[in-house]
Each structure stands twice: as C-alpha cells, then as structure tokens.
Scaffold this motif. Structure first.
Motif, short mmCIF file in Angstrom:
data_model
loop_
_atom_site.label_atom_id
_atom_site.label_comp_id
_atom_site.label_asym_id
_atom_site.label_seq_id
_atom_site.Cartn_x
_atom_site.Cartn_y
_atom_site.Cartn_z
N SER A 60 -5.71 -16.17 -1.12
CA SER A 60 -5.89 -15.03 -2.02
C SER A 60 -5.58 -13.69 -1.34
N LEU A 61 -5.82 -13.59 -0.06
CA LEU A 61 -5.53 -12.33 0.64
C LEU A 61 -4.01 -12.10 0.69
N ASP A 62 -3.33 -13.13 1.11
CA ASP A 62 -1.87 -13.09 1.20
C ASP A 62 -1.22 -12.70 -0.11
N LEU A 63 -1.66 -13.37 -1.17
CA LEU A 63 -1.02 -13.16 -2.47
C LEU A 63 -1.36 -11.78 -3.04
N SER A 64 -2.55 -11.23 -2.70
CA SER A 64 -2.82 -9.88 -3.22
C SER A 64 -1.89 -8.88 -2.52
N ARG A 65 -1.58 -9.12 -1.25
CA ARG A 65 -0.60 -8.24 -0.57
C ARG A 65 0.76 -8.35 -1.23
N LYS A 66 1.17 -9.56 -1.54
CA LYS A 66 2.49 -9.75 -2.17
C LYS A 66 2.51 -9.07 -3.54
N ALA A 67 1.41 -9.17 -4.27
CA ALA A 67 1.34 -8.54 -5.59
C ALA A 67 1.45 -7.02 -5.46
N ALA A 68 0.83 -6.48 -4.43
CA ALA A 68 0.86 -5.02 -4.24
C ALA A 68 2.27 -4.56 -3.89
N GLN A 69 3.03 -5.40 -3.21
CA GLN A 69 4.33 -4.97 -2.67
C GLN A 69 5.51 -5.19 -3.61
N THR A 70 5.34 -6.04 -4.63
CA THR A 70 6.53 -6.44 -5.39
C THR A 70 7.11 -5.29 -6.22
N ASP A 71 8.45 -5.30 -6.35
CA ASP A 71 9.08 -4.32 -7.24
C ASP A 71 9.62 -5.00 -8.51
N LYS A 72 9.28 -6.26 -8.73
CA LYS A 72 9.71 -6.96 -9.95
C LYS A 72 8.93 -6.42 -11.15
N ASP A 73 9.46 -6.65 -12.36
CA ASP A 73 8.78 -6.12 -13.55
C ASP A 73 7.55 -6.95 -13.92
N ILE A 74 7.65 -8.26 -13.66
CA ILE A 74 6.58 -9.18 -14.11
C ILE A 74 6.06 -9.96 -12.90
N ILE A 75 4.74 -10.08 -12.82
CA ILE A 75 4.13 -10.95 -11.81
C ILE A 75 3.50 -12.13 -12.55
N VAL A 76 3.99 -13.34 -12.31
CA VAL A 76 3.35 -14.53 -12.89
C VAL A 76 2.43 -15.09 -11.81
N PHE A 77 1.13 -15.12 -12.10
CA PHE A 77 0.18 -15.56 -11.08
C PHE A 77 -0.23 -17.00 -11.34
N CYS A 78 0.30 -17.92 -10.54
CA CYS A 78 -0.13 -19.32 -10.63
C CYS A 78 -1.38 -19.47 -9.76
N GLY A 79 -2.50 -19.15 -10.35
CA GLY A 79 -3.79 -19.16 -9.68
C GLY A 79 -4.81 -18.96 -10.78
N VAL A 80 -5.93 -18.32 -10.47
CA VAL A 80 -6.96 -18.13 -11.51
C VAL A 80 -7.11 -16.65 -11.86
N ARG A 81 -7.91 -16.40 -12.90
CA ARG A 81 -7.96 -15.06 -13.50
C ARG A 81 -8.31 -13.95 -12.50
N PHE A 82 -9.30 -14.20 -11.62
CA PHE A 82 -9.67 -13.10 -10.72
C PHE A 82 -8.50 -12.72 -9.82
N MET A 83 -7.64 -13.67 -9.51
CA MET A 83 -6.47 -13.39 -8.65
C MET A 83 -5.46 -12.55 -9.42
N ALA A 84 -5.24 -12.92 -10.69
CA ALA A 84 -4.30 -12.16 -11.52
C ALA A 84 -4.84 -10.74 -11.76
N GLU A 85 -6.15 -10.64 -11.95
CA GLU A 85 -6.74 -9.31 -12.11
C GLU A 85 -6.54 -8.46 -10.86
N THR A 86 -6.70 -9.08 -9.70
CA THR A 86 -6.50 -8.34 -8.44
C THR A 86 -5.07 -7.83 -8.35
#
Ligand code: 13P
Ligand code: SF4
Length: 349
Positions: A60-86
């Motif tokens: 979850s730490l790794d993926l929140s960093r990736k989510a913060a850094q992406t410049d894509k329009d859409i983030i599809v989170f294959c995980g659970v809700r709290f991860m997508a919320e983060t």
C-alpha cells in the motif's frame, strides 16, 4: 499475452483459465491505452491479473506513491476502497476507479471519525497515528498515517511520550513490541479518567505506564492464523521459513522467522536461499511469490482469504474501464485534512 502469462504461471493457473484470462487482459490493455489510464495492482491480486495488466504492483505504501506521481487521466486501483481513496486524496484531479464497488476492509470498518474524536477528547494533545487501512474521514482526524512498512518509524518520528495508534490491535501490539513501548486499549464508555501522558501512573524507575493507546480493530484474514498452524507446518517441514504480516497476532509474529509488509515478504523470499517458505497472508500473494520463485516451495494456508481483495477480478477491471466505474470521490473538506496526514507519512518514507 497468453504466451507471456503461460511462461510465468504455467504451474500456478490451469491452462484453460490462462487462455480465457489472456483474452480479457488484451481487452484491458487496449482500453487502458484508449483511456490514458494507469492500473495499480496490490500484491494480493490473483496471479493472472497480477502478472498481466497492472503498470505497477506493490504494497500500500508503494502504490500510494505511484498514485501520487502518475500523470495519466484515470487511475484504476486493483485493491480495496481505502487504497483507492488514498489515491484520490493524493491526486485529486484524476479519476480514480475501484473495479468492485464493495471492496472494503475489516480494519477500515472498525473505526469511525467520531471514535477518533472521542479518543482525542479523552487524551487531549496526544498525536494520532492511523494505519492507511482506514477511510478518508478517519485519516482526516489524524496527525499522520502509516502503513505496515513504516509504522514503527512513524511512531518514533513523533518524539512524543504517548501516541494514539489506530485501529489495528495487532499491528499496534507489534509496533509496541518493536519500539519497546507499553500499550493500553481504553474503553470509550464513561469511566474514571485515565491518567494523561506526562502525569501517568508511574511504573518501575519512573517509566510512564503506557506510551501507545490502541484500538480493537482486526484484519479478518490475519487474525485467523495461529501459532498452532505454524507448529503443524514446522512438524512436517522442519526447515520451513515462516513469514507473517504484522497484522497477525504478536504470538504468530514471534513464532515467525520474519514479519513485514507484503513487499518486505516478497523481497525476503527473493533475497534468501531457503528451500521452502510458509507465507501467512492472503493466499493469492503466496501464488504470486511462487510464480516469481519457481525453484522455491511456497506453502500457503488458503483456508482464509480476503473477501474484499477477492472481489477484484479481471472482468470487473475491464468493466471499470469500459463503463467508467466505480468512481471514488472524497469530499474536498475531508480530502485536504486527510492529505496532510498521508503526505506527512510519505515524507518519512
Ligand atoms: P501492505 O501495506 O503490507 O501491502 O498491506 C495491506 C493490507 O491490507 C494487508 O492486509
Ligand atoms: Fe483489510 Fe485484511 Fe483484507 Fe488487508 S487482508 S484488505 S487488512 S481485510
């Protein structure tokens, strides 16, 4: 795609399933390009999904960093809700999609923002650390977040006599053991006031009686592993190396050879030479490690599965991109406060 998946998963996933899922993976990757999306896959995703469509996999730490850094329009989170919320908290201009609407988490369900308010009223001025496995409104009430890979470092970074650590009882106890702190679990029902930090009941040699204040949340998966399970496997395979997630009980952690976040367990298997390992965490991750380390035997106890992670399927991931669902929104007033707590954690590492 089928050949690529087969090379990795031949011994893990039946051929007919691989052929079927390879078709879906091709569809997903096409939609991903069309929609300028990035797919983040938690380590608990089932092997066919894990090894075909995510641009990034991790804890979850790794993926929140990736989510913060992406410049894509859409983030599809294959995980659970709290991860997508983060992900939404960190990168609010992006559309964040969670493929299964009800992918929850027993830890996130265990505590509300009102509970945190009540604890803060009971222990005024004591900093609040919340595990990322919580919803945005709980994060918003916190001073700082943590994940299983940085929990002890986050607590120590606060240099505070006393810390409120929510909501995982076992993670809190494991952090208390690691940092040499004494933990209490207060009840919020009316009762005589507990001593405040700095003026508490003194133990031997002037020590404070407690330094961590916990909560009785549990992961419904990791709480089920027992020392007896470990003993039974060790009786049969004396050379087995046991790995456990810190959401397991302190007794299970103590009986293990290593305890760490999902990424840390993956690294441990890669970097050590034992012939066989028992991985006490969601079973799919054992499959994923086995696929990456074919020369090592991976024992996994699959009688407990995470019912939330397992709602994320390849079909749902494809449909998330096709129908733009399920969109994760966090009210801005909550998001900005939650952002501070998550960002502060990311600065620690
Ligand atoms: P990690 O942060 O180790 O990936 O764990 C997340 C989780 O939900 C474990 O059950
Ligand atoms: Fe939550 Fe446990 Fe599932 Fe992780 S394994 S998402 S902590 S219920």
């Amino acid at each position: 795609m089928y050949e690529k998946m087969k090379a990795r998963l031949e011994k893990i996933v039946p051929d007919v399933e691989l052929r079927y899922k390879a078709e879906i993976a091709v569809e997903i990757n096409e939609l991903k390009k069309q929609k300028n999306a990035v797919i983040l896959g938690h380590n608990y995703m089932e092997p066919a999904l894990f090894y075909s469509v995510p641009d990034f996999t991790g804890d979850s730490l790794d993926l929140s960093r990736k989510a913060a850094q992406t410049d894509k329009d859409i983030i599809v989170f294959c995980g659970v809700r709290f991860m997508a919320e983060t992900a939404k908290i960190l990168n609010p201009s992006k559309t964040v999609l969670l493929p299964a609407e009800k992918a929850g988490c027993s830890l996130a369900e265990s505590i509300t923002a009102e509970d945190v308010h009540a604890l803060k009223a009971k222990f005024p001025g004591v900093p609040v650390v919340t595990y990322v496995n919580t919803y945005a409104d709980v994060k918003a009430e916190s001073d700082i977040c943590c994940t299983s890979s940085n929990a002890a470092a986050v607590v120590e970074s606060l240099h505070s006599d006393t810390v409120i650590f929510l909501p995982d009882e076992y993670l809190a106890k494991n952090v208390a053991n690691e940092t040499g702190k004494h933990i209490i679990f207060p009840t919020l029902a009316p009762q005589p006031p507990l001593p405040q930090a700095g003026e508490g009941v003194k133990g031997g040699e002037g020590q404070l009686d407690y330094q961590l204040i916990g909560w009785h949340g549990r992961c419904e998966v990791h709480e089920k592993f027992t020392v007896k399970d470990i003993e039974a496997v060790r009786a049969q395979f004396p050379d087995v190396v046991v790995l456990s997630h810190p959401e397991c009980s302190p007794e299970v952690v103590a009986a293990s050879n290593f305890s760490g976040s999902t990424n840390a367990m993956i690294r441990y298997v890669q970097q050590t030479k034992a012939p066989r390992y028992l991985v006490l965490t969601e079973c799919a991750m054992g499959d994923n490690i086995a696929a990456a380390n074919p020369e090592k035997d991976m024992l996994r106890l699959c009688m407990v599965r995470c019912p939330h992670m397992n709602t994320i399927t390849m079909e749902e991931t494809r449909d998330a991109l096709k129908f733009n669902r399920y969109v994760i929104d966090v009210p801005e007033e909550i998001r900005v406060r939650a952002y501070r707590a998550v960002q502060r954690m990311l600065e620690i590492g």
